[in-house]
Design a protein around this motif. Structure first.
Motif, PDB file in Angstrom:
ATOM      1  N   HIS A 176     -70.165  55.219-102.655  1.00  0.00           N
ATOM      2  CA  HIS A 176     -68.834  54.922-102.092  1.00  0.00           C
ATOM      3  C   HIS A 176     -68.980  54.261-100.731  1.00  0.00           C
ATOM      4  N   ARG A 177     -68.046  53.364-100.439  1.00  0.00           N
ATOM      5  CA  ARG A 177     -68.034  52.731 -99.112  1.00  0.00           C
ATOM      6  C   ARG A 177     -67.084  53.532 -98.238  1.00  0.00           C
ATOM      7  N   VAL A 178     -67.600  54.098 -97.169  1.00  0.00           N
ATOM      8  CA  VAL A 178     -66.765  54.972 -96.335  1.00  0.00           C
ATOM      9  C   VAL A 178     -66.452  54.333 -94.985  1.00  0.00           C
ATOM     10  N   LYS A 179     -66.990  53.141 -94.744  1.00  0.00           N
ATOM     11  CA  LYS A 179     -66.704  52.449 -93.480  1.00  0.00           C
ATOM     12  C   LYS A 179     -66.187  51.059 -93.828  1.00  0.00           C
ATOM     13  N   ASN A 180     -65.053  50.716 -93.248  1.00  0.00           N
ATOM     14  CA  ASN A 180     -64.466  49.401 -93.531  1.00  0.00           C
ATOM     15  C   ASN A 180     -65.122  48.374 -92.599  1.00  0.00           C
ATOM     16  N   THR A 181     -66.262  47.867 -93.025  1.00  0.00           N
ATOM     17  CA  THR A 181     -67.081  46.997 -92.168  1.00  0.00           C
ATOM     18  C   THR A 181     -66.407  45.643 -91.954  1.00  0.00           C
ATOM     19  N   VAL A 182     -66.720  45.034 -90.807  1.00  0.00           N
ATOM     20  CA  VAL A 182     -66.180  43.694 -90.546  1.00  0.00           C
ATOM     21  C   VAL A 182     -66.994  42.679 -91.340  1.00  0.00           C
ATOM     22  N   THR A 183     -66.412  41.502 -91.567  1.00  0.00           N
ATOM     23  CA  THR A 183     -67.136  40.476 -92.317  1.00  0.00           C
ATOM     24  C   THR A 183     -68.412  40.088 -91.558  1.00  0.00           C
ATOM     25  N   GLN A 184     -69.483  39.858 -92.319  1.00  0.00           N
ATOM     26  CA  GLN A 184     -70.796  39.704 -91.691  1.00  0.00           C
ATOM     27  C   GLN A 184     -71.190  38.240 -91.470  1.00  0.00           C
ATOM     28  N   THR A 185     -70.307  37.329 -91.870  1.00  0.00           N
ATOM     29  CA  THR A 185     -70.662  35.906 -91.870  1.00  0.00           C
ATOM     30  C   THR A 185     -71.259  35.446 -90.542  1.00  0.00           C
ATOM     31  N   HIS A 186     -70.671  35.900 -89.435  1.00  0.00           N
ATOM     32  CA  HIS A 186     -71.119  35.381 -88.135  1.00  0.00           C
ATOM     33  C   HIS A 186     -72.037  36.355 -87.387  1.00  0.00           C
ATOM     34  N   LEU A 187     -72.546  37.357 -88.097  1.00  0.00           N
ATOM     35  CA  LEU A 187     -73.415  38.332 -87.437  1.00  0.00           C
ATOM     36  C   LEU A 187     -74.877  38.012 -87.713  1.00  0.00           C
ATOM     37  N   ASP A 188     -75.757  38.288 -86.714  1.00  0.00           N
ATOM     38  CA  ASP A 188     -77.190  38.105 -86.969  1.00  0.00           C
ATOM     39  C   ASP A 188     -77.730  39.361 -87.682  1.00  0.00           C
ATOM     40  N   ALA A 189     -79.017  39.329 -88.014  1.00  0.00           N
ATOM     41  CA  ALA A 189     -79.596  40.391 -88.841  1.00  0.00           C
ATOM     42  C   ALA A 189     -79.417  41.771 -88.193  1.00  0.00           C
ATOM     43  N   GLN A 190     -79.660  41.847 -86.882  1.00  0.00           N
ATOM     44  CA  GLN A 190     -79.559  43.123 -86.174  1.00  0.00           C
ATOM     45  C   GLN A 190     -78.115  43.628 -86.155  1.00  0.00           C
ATOM     46  N   GLU A 191     -77.196  42.705 -85.911  1.00  0.00           N
ATOM     47  CA  GLU A 191     -75.773  43.078 -85.882  1.00  0.00           C
ATOM     48  C   GLU A 191     -75.299  43.528 -87.267  1.00  0.00           C
ATOM     49  N   ARG A 192     -75.838  42.900 -88.297  1.00  0.00           N
ATOM     50  CA  ARG A 192     -75.462  43.288 -89.663  1.00  0.00           C
ATOM     51  C   ARG A 192     -75.914  44.717 -89.963  1.00  0.00           C
ATOM     52  N   LEU A 193     -77.120  45.046 -89.503  1.00  0.00           N
ATOM     53  CA  LEU A 193     -77.622  46.403 -89.732  1.00  0.00           C
ATOM     54  C   LEU A 193     -76.743  47.426 -89.028  1.00  0.00           C
ATOM     55  N   LEU A 194     -76.366  47.113 -87.787  1.00  0.00           N
ATOM     56  CA  LEU A 194     -75.482  48.013 -87.032  1.00  0.00           C
ATOM     57  C   LEU A 194     -74.129  48.145 -87.717  1.00  0.00           C
ATOM     58  N   ASN A 195     -73.632  47.013 -88.195  1.00  0.00           N
ATOM     59  CA  ASN A 195     -72.343  46.981 -88.885  1.00  0.00           C
ATOM     60  C   ASN A 195     -72.359  47.883 -90.129  1.00  0.00           C
ATOM     61  N   MET A 196     -73.509  47.899 -90.821  1.00  0.00           N
ATOM     62  CA  MET A 196     -73.597  48.648 -92.077  1.00  0.00           C
ATOM     63  C   MET A 196     -73.980  50.118 -91.879  1.00  0.00           C
ATOM     64  N   GLU A 197     -74.301  50.490 -90.644  1.00  0.00           N
ATOM     65  CA  GLU A 197     -74.731  51.858 -90.388  1.00  0.00           C
ATOM     66  C   GLU A 197     -73.688  52.863 -90.887  1.00  0.00           C
ATOM     67  N   ARG A 198     -74.146  53.834 -91.670  1.00  0.00           N
ATOM     68  CA  ARG A 198     -73.279  54.870 -92.264  1.00  0.00           C
ATOM     69  C   ARG A 198     -72.091  54.280 -93.030  1.00  0.00           C
ATOM     70  N   ALA A 199     -72.310  53.133 -93.642  1.00  0.00           N
ATOM     71  CA  ALA A 199     -71.221  52.489 -94.397  1.00  0.00           C
ATOM     72  C   ALA A 199     -71.053  53.094 -95.792  1.00  0.00           C
ATOM     73  N   PHE A 200     -72.114  53.726 -96.311  1.00  0.00           N
ATOM     74  CA  PHE A 200     -72.063  54.240 -97.688  1.00  0.00           C
ATOM     75  C   PHE A 200     -72.253  55.754 -97.723  1.00  0.00           C
ATOM     76  N   ALA A 201     -71.676  56.360 -98.719  1.00  0.00           N
ATOM     77  CA  ALA A 201     -71.882  57.795 -98.958  1.00  0.00           C
ATOM     78  C   ALA A 201     -72.037  57.999-100.457  1.00  0.00           C
ATOM     79  N   ILE A 202     -72.679  59.105-100.790  1.00  0.00           N
ATOM     80  CA  ILE A 202     -72.920  59.433-102.197  1.00  0.00           C
ATOM     81  C   ILE A 202     -71.969  60.543-102.601  1.00  0.00           C
ATOM     82  N   SER A 203     -71.432  60.420-103.789  1.00  0.00           N
ATOM     83  CA  SER A 203     -70.555  61.464-104.307  1.00  0.00           C
ATOM     84  C   SER A 203     -71.336  62.772-104.398  1.00  0.00           C
ATOM     85  N   ARG A 204     -70.719  63.859-104.024  1.00  0.00           N
ATOM     86  CA  ARG A 204     -71.445  65.137-104.000  1.00  0.00           C
ATOM     87  C   ARG A 204     -71.727  65.666-105.408  1.00  0.00           C
TER      88      ARG A 204
END
Ligand SMILES: [Zn+2]
Length: 238
Positions: A163-191
């Motif tokens: 599941h996606r639990v963080k509504n991340t911003v579009t990554q088009t203009h982000l560099d690799a490091q910013e993309r990783l930060l953007n995706m941090e804790r973006a997903f969760a697993i169903s219990r």
């Protein structure tokens, strides 16, 4: 009592409208290919057969160069070059309501995936959208790709695990490091569920760029004890 979610009737109506619009306009106007603008005869697909046949596969060398050197994703297989034609298809799929493009692209991808990429018990998991984005779009484009792949392979698609639990911003203009930060804790697993019994997962997404999205999703799945998580995308830039 008030609710902040969209009423179901309104959502269904909007989805029906989006799907019907292309069919309705096709009665009034000839269908024109989104890519080459030639007239299309028949079918509900807004891209002509010549343009589908003209999509360029990525070379083995480029695919090799995309392989993750570390992290949770074991391998990645992007199928097509992310050129203007693929960009037009993915844009039509994501932003113009052309759901048929997703299923067709998924089917086509399957023809070019090496036979040993899948195991008999591989489970396909499309990269999920955040519920807010899902509500806006009305569907998940990666789910449609996965459905096209499943049609051709007979593999199972599971959308109840990741599941996606963080509504991340579009990554088009982000560099690799910013993309990783953007995706941090973006997903969760169903219990619920015994995920350790899943031996082979293939994550499905539209475009592989830096691998931040699919890598973060793979990490969330690996944390449950899944042995192998691979990635499959429609395209990647050269
Ligand atoms: Zn065309």
């Amino acid at each position: 009592m008030t609710t902040d979610c969209e009423p179901m009737g309104k959502k269904i109506l909007r989805s029906v409208f989006k799907q019907s619009w292309y069919g309705f306009t096709a009665l009034l106007f000839p269908r024109i290919c989104l890519i080459c603008e030639r007239r299309i005869d028949g079918g509900d697909n807004p891209v002509c057969p010549q343009c589908w046949n003209g999509l360029r596969r990525l070379s083995p060398e480029i695919i090799h160069s995309k392989q993750p050197e570390n992290g949770s994703l074991d391998t990645i297989y992007p199928v097509f070059e992310f050129n203007d034609a693929v960009q037009t298809i993915i844009h039509g799929l994501k932003y113009s309501g052309f759901k048929s493009l997703g299923i067709k692209l998924g089917r086509l991808m399957t023809s070019f995936i090496p036979a040993d990429f899948f195991c008999a018990d591989t489970v396909l998991i499309p990269i999920p959208l955040h519920p807010i984005k899902f509500r806006e779009r009305g569907y998940n484009q990666s789910s449609l790709l996965a459905r096209g792949i499943a049609e051709k392979t007979g593999l199972v698609v599971r959308e109840d695990i990741l599941h996606r639990v963080k509504n991340t911003v579009t990554q088009t203009h982000l560099d690799a490091q910013e993309r990783l930060l953007n995706m941090e804790r973006a997903f969760a697993i169903s219990r619920r569920g015994d995920y350790a019994s899943l031996s082979s997962i293939v994550l499905v997404d539209d475009v592989f760029t830096t691998g931040a999205t699919i890598g973060t999703a793979a990490a969330a799945l690996k944390a449950t004890g899944v042995a192998a998580v691979r990635g499959l995308t429609a395209a990647a830039p050269m």
